[in-house]
Design a protein around this motif. Structure first.
Motif, PDB file in Angstrom:
ATOM      1  N   GLU A  49       0.820  -1.205   0.000  1.00 49.99           N
ATOM      2  CA  GLU A  49       0.000   0.000   0.000  1.00 49.99           C
ATOM      3  C   GLU A  49       0.855   1.258   0.000  1.00 49.99           C
ATOM      4  O   GLU A  49       0.510   2.260  -0.623  1.00 49.99           O
ATOM      5  N   GLU A  50       1.982   1.205   0.671  1.00 45.10           N
ATOM      6  CA  GLU A  50       2.917   2.332   0.646  1.00 45.10           C
ATOM      7  C   GLU A  50       3.439   2.564  -0.776  1.00 45.10           C
ATOM      8  O   GLU A  50       3.491   3.699  -1.247  1.00 45.10           O
ATOM      9  N   ILE A  96      -6.059   3.182  -8.109  1.00 47.45           N
ATOM     10  CA  ILE A  96      -5.432   3.222  -6.776  1.00 47.45           C
ATOM     11  C   ILE A  96      -6.404   3.831  -5.767  1.00 47.45           C
ATOM     12  O   ILE A  96      -6.536   3.329  -4.643  1.00 47.45           O
ATOM     13  N   SER A  97      -7.097   4.888  -6.165  1.00 42.90           N
ATOM     14  CA  SER A  97      -8.083   5.498  -5.263  1.00 42.90           C
ATOM     15  C   SER A  97      -9.197   4.516  -4.913  1.00 42.90           C
ATOM     16  O   SER A  97      -9.607   4.424  -3.751  1.00 42.90           O
ATOM     17  N   PHE A 127      -8.006   1.994  -2.344  1.00 42.91           N
ATOM     18  CA  PHE A 127      -7.966   2.505  -0.978  1.00 42.91           C
ATOM     19  C   PHE A 127      -9.347   2.882  -0.449  1.00 42.91           C
ATOM     20  O   PHE A 127      -9.536   2.982   0.760  1.00 42.91           O
ATOM     21  N   LYS A 162       0.320  11.368 -10.531  1.00 44.52           N
ATOM     22  CA  LYS A 162      -0.434  12.625 -10.502  1.00 44.52           C
ATOM     23  C   LYS A 162       0.444  13.793 -10.923  1.00 44.52           C
ATOM     24  O   LYS A 162       0.004  14.676 -11.666  1.00 44.52           O
ATOM     25  N   THR A 169      -4.490   6.347 -11.396  1.00 45.07           N
ATOM     26  CA  THR A 169      -4.808   7.040 -10.135  1.00 45.07           C
ATOM     27  C   THR A 169      -6.220   6.701  -9.664  1.00 45.07           C
ATOM     28  O   THR A 169      -6.446   6.562  -8.462  1.00 45.07           O
ATOM     29  N   LYS A 197       0.790   4.165  -2.962  1.00 49.42           N
ATOM     30  CA  LYS A 197       0.651   5.600  -2.684  1.00 49.42           C
ATOM     31  C   LYS A 197       1.769   6.393  -3.359  1.00 49.42           C
ATOM     32  O   LYS A 197       1.538   7.479  -3.900  1.00 49.42           O
ATOM     33  N   GLU A 238       0.957   6.620  -6.954  1.00 50.88           N
ATOM     34  CA  GLU A 238      -0.132   7.569  -7.156  1.00 50.88           C
ATOM     35  C   GLU A 238       0.388   9.007  -7.197  1.00 50.88           C
ATOM     36  O   GLU A 238       0.017   9.795  -8.070  1.00 50.88           O
ATOM     37  N   VAL A 239       1.277   9.348  -6.283  1.00 47.80           N
ATOM     38  CA  VAL A 239       1.830  10.705  -6.228  1.00 47.80           C
ATOM     39  C   VAL A 239       2.654  11.002  -7.479  1.00 47.80           C
ATOM     40  O   VAL A 239       2.506  12.062  -8.099  1.00 47.80           O
TER      41      VAL A 239
END
Length: 146
Positions: A72-73, A105-106, A109, A83, A102, A76, A79-80
């Motif tokens: 999960e890390e 991934i959203s 989560f 973006k 993105t 994230k 994702e950053v």
């Protein structure tokens, strides 16, 4: 009649207003150029970073339940990076791919913790591989000068 309108003060005021508009327009243009320039400069390092994280995800997926937090890390981080890449691209196909990743991934989560599964992460990873390849093609087109 025109003598009252065409005074130096009125002309100077109009010129000032026009120059303000031009300044704002140039500010927007410079910001866009800066964003695209940074995208082009960082495309190599970001593609390498995404590829590295994708490889790490593959090894972490070998034991999904024990590596869930690390996975999960990594998601994230991806994702950053994606973006930020999306801000600088003017390629619509690449932007759509970035948005798909993105969004995936959203959605991952947004699921409850018990609904997060290995299959979803593998699907996201496949999309990340697509991004890596598309970034390589984009890098090639930038070198050619498109």
């Amino acid at each position: 009649m025109f003598q009252n309108i065409l005074t130096f003060s009125n002309i100077a005021s109009a010129a000032s207003i026009i120059s303000l508009g031009i300044s704002v327009w140039l500010l927007v243009l410079v910001k866009n150029i800066k964003t695209k320039f940074l995208f082009r400069i960082n495309i190599d390092s970001n593609a390498t970073k995404i590829k590295k994280i994708s490889s790490e995800l593959v090894s972490l997926l070998g034991d999904f339940t024990n590596n869930k937090d690390e996975i999960e890390e990594k998601l994230k981080i991806i994702e950053v990076v994606v973006k930020n890449l999306n801000k600088g691209t003017d390629n619509q196909d690449l932007s759509k791919t970035f948005n798909r990743v993105t969004n995936s991934i959203s959605e991952y989560f947004n699921n409850e913790d018990i609904n997060r599964n290995e299959k979803d992460v593998r699907a996201i990873r496949h999309q990340v591989v697509t991004i890596t390849e598309e970034l390589n093609f984009e890098k090639q087109s930038i070198k050619v000068g498109n």
